[in-house]
Design an enzyme around this catalytic site. Structure first.
Site, PDB file in Angstrom:
ATOM      1  CD  GLU A   1      -1.064  -0.859   3.289  1.00 34.91           C
ATOM      2  OE1 GLU A   1      -1.664  -1.959   4.116  1.00 34.91           O
ATOM      3  OE2 GLU A   1      -1.934   0.377   4.623  1.00 34.91           O
TER       4      GLU A   1
ATOM      5  CB  CYS B   1       3.273   7.164   2.341  1.00 30.78           C
ATOM      6  SG  CYS B   1       4.191   5.678   3.853  1.00 30.78           S
TER       7      CYS B   1
ATOM      8  CB  CYS C   1       7.697  -5.254   7.202  1.00 31.47           C
ATOM      9  SG  CYS C   1       9.550  -5.351   8.478  1.00 31.47           S
TER      10      CYS C   1
ATOM     11  CB  CYS D   1       7.300  -3.005  15.255  1.00 37.44           C
ATOM     12  SG  CYS D   1       8.858  -2.269  14.229  1.00 37.44           S
TER      13      CYS D   1
ATOM     14  CB  CYS E   1       3.779  -2.230  12.907  1.00 36.84           C
ATOM     15  SG  CYS E   1       4.354  -2.035  10.825  1.00 36.84           S
TER      16      CYS E   1
ATOM     17  CB  CYS F   1       2.757   0.736   7.596  1.00 34.66           C
ATOM     18  SG  CYS F   1       3.602   1.964   8.187  1.00 34.66           S
TER      19      CYS F   1
HETATM   20  N1  SAH Z   1      10.385   0.226   8.677  1.00 36.67           N
HETATM   21  C1  SAH Z   1      10.540   1.361   8.645  1.00 36.67           C
HETATM   22  C2  SAH Z   1       9.674   2.691   8.114  1.00 36.67           C
HETATM   23  C3  SAH Z   1       8.255   1.723   8.071  1.00 36.67           C
HETATM   24  S1  SAH Z   1       7.250   2.334   9.690  1.00 36.67           S
HETATM   25  C4  SAH Z   1      10.405   1.877  10.672  1.00 36.67           C
HETATM   26  O1  SAH Z   1      10.343   1.886  11.688  1.00 36.67           O
HETATM   27  O2  SAH Z   1      10.790   3.167  10.504  1.00 36.67           O
HETATM   28  C5  SAH Z   1       7.064   4.129   9.312  1.00 36.67           C
HETATM   29  C6  SAH Z   1       6.338   4.772  11.088  1.00 36.67           C
HETATM   30  O3  SAH Z   1       5.420   4.044  10.970  1.00 36.67           O
HETATM   31  C7  SAH Z   1       7.743   4.024  11.868  1.00 36.67           C
HETATM   32  O4  SAH Z   1       7.910   5.162  12.802  1.00 36.67           O
HETATM   33  C8  SAH Z   1       6.309   3.349  12.710  1.00 36.67           C
HETATM   34  O5  SAH Z   1       7.129   2.599  14.239  1.00 36.67           O
HETATM   35  C9  SAH Z   1       5.628   4.154  12.591  1.00 36.67           C
HETATM   36  N2  SAH Z   1       4.605   3.063  12.898  1.00 36.67           N
HETATM   37  C10 SAH Z   1       4.169   1.985  12.270  1.00 36.67           C
HETATM   38  N3  SAH Z   1       2.446   1.214  12.533  1.00 36.67           N
HETATM   39  C11 SAH Z   1       2.015   2.467  13.445  1.00 36.67           C
HETATM   40  C12 SAH Z   1       0.526   2.505  14.039  1.00 36.67           C
HETATM   41  N4  SAH Z   1       0.222   1.729  14.386  1.00 36.67           N
HETATM   42  N5  SAH Z   1       0.447   3.671  14.483  1.00 36.67           N
HETATM   43  C13 SAH Z   1       0.710   5.120  14.643  1.00 36.67           C
HETATM   44  N6  SAH Z   1       3.052   4.642  13.882  1.00 36.67           N
HETATM   45  C14 SAH Z   1       3.359   3.173  13.137  1.00 36.67           C
END
Ligand code: SAH
Length: 354
Positions: A89, A102, A109, A113, A116, A340
């Protein structure tokens, strides 16, 4: 899967054209067509025979927009489908100064995390440089009417953030090639200053990136102020300490002259009390950095909760009082699954149900 032409730089494309026995000027026609988001078959200036020759080895349409979602605030979200059926996406945010897209760098991935959605099903595969670039090419093509009359080189997408699905530094070579191609003159030509790359903090690759001579905006997802707490939501914290990340950031600043950014997602009961704000100030005070506070986009597969607005502003206040440069990111596109991986996850679930 066939190869894709969007992986190639202009010089590589020119070599290919000559190798196939075509005249050199055909390379420019081919490149211009591709950079306008056209399929091979859609480039009318090339002969049918040449296009058929290309199609023996190269994909006609590496990616297409399968679905478009419009948010009430103007943000658009896309579900892209690759030639092998994989889905990723992307989001387009419309600002007065231009459009920020974006982009995703991987299908799924493997970073794990906890907040996420992209990582729920693990890593499916890396995207190639051209597959990443193609996300921008098709979105530019979709919006080309909006920049009509602004000159031949005008493009709708002026800024790019690598903050979609995937960990960009876990797909280093392809992401770097993408960065070289997307900033190249004569192509999409987006300045490195208008590109932000977000990483969960893969330290050796942060050093490597600093040495590449691309002065983009480096953003690190911090989300905690000590390694133990960080490891609760980000497994990568077990591999790299916050102190090592900060050293790599300082190296990045030294090499590129660019200040760096931290993302800090506010998670209720986890990281947004006054003590956390104090610790964050302690950690970052005096550094050439900016903190972006993000409200958690709640993911239904996870039980983490977002902090309320009042607490978010209070947290911001503590940081500002402590002398940090910080902002609370405006929440956009929440009605269309802004975070994401949410869109792909719900789409996959729905199609499973059907
Ligand atoms: N892998 C990279 C980039 C992708 S995520 C990274 O970790 O930075 C982009 C940003 O969105 C990151 O800061 C991530 O921690 C945040 N993110 C992911 N899921 C999220 C969510 N459900 N709510 C808020 N931020 C989120």
């Amino acid at each position: 899967m066939k190869k894709i032409l969007q992986d190639l730089s202009y010089a590589e494309l020119e070599a290919l054209v000559l190798e196939l026995g075509e005249k050199k000027f055909r390379a420019k026609q081919l490149y211009d067509g591709l950079m306008q988001g056209k399929t091979i078959l859609g480039i009318t200036s090339l002969s049918k025979a040449f296009k058929e020759r290309l199609l023996e080895e190269y994909e006609n349409e590496p990616v297409r927009i399968k679905e478009t979602y419009q948010s009430s605030d103007g943000t658009e979200k896309y579900l892209f489908e690759y030639a092998d059926g994989n889905l990723v996406e992307g989001v387009l945010m419309k600002y007065k100064y231009g459009y920020t897209q974006c982009v995703s760098t991987q299908v799924g991935c493997r970073m794990g995390c906890k907040f996420c959605a992209s990582t729920l099903g693990g890593l499916i595969r890396n995207l190639t440089a051209g597959e990443i670039l193609s996300q921008i090419l098709v979105v530019n093509a979709l919006h080309k009417a909006e920049v009509a009359g602004q000159g031949k080189e005008a493009r709708a997408v002026t800024n790019v953030v690598l903050m979609g699905s995937g960990e960009p530094l876990d797909n280093y070579d392809e992401v770097l090639k993408f960065l070289r191609n997307v900033t190249a003159e004569g192509g999409v030509c987006i300045s490195a200053r208008n590109i932000s790359l977000s990483t969960c903090g893969i330290v050796p690759k942060m050093y490597k990136l600093a040495d590449e001579g691309i002065a983009l905006n480096l953003t690190v997802s911090l989300h905690a102020t000590d390694d133990e707490s960080r490891a609760r939501t980000m497994p990568v914290a077990k591999a790299y300490k916050i102190s090592e990340i900060l050293k790599a950031c300082d190296y990045y600043f030294k090499k590129t002259g660019r200040r760096y950014y931290f993302e800090y997602t506010l998670i209720e009961g986890e990281n947004c009390d006054e003590e956390h704000a104090r610790a964050l100030v302690q950690l970052l005070k005096g550094k050439p950095c900016h903190v972006n506070l993000i409200r958690l986009n709640e993911v239904k597969e996870r039980d983490l909760k977002s902090t309320g607005d009042k607490d978010a502003y209070r947290f911001l206040g503590y940081l500002e009082k402590g002398g940090l440069s910080a902002t609370l990111r405006r929440q956009i596109g929440v009605d269309i699954g802004g975070a994401c991986g949410q869109l792909r996850a719900s789409y996959l679930e729905e199609t499973k149900r059907v």
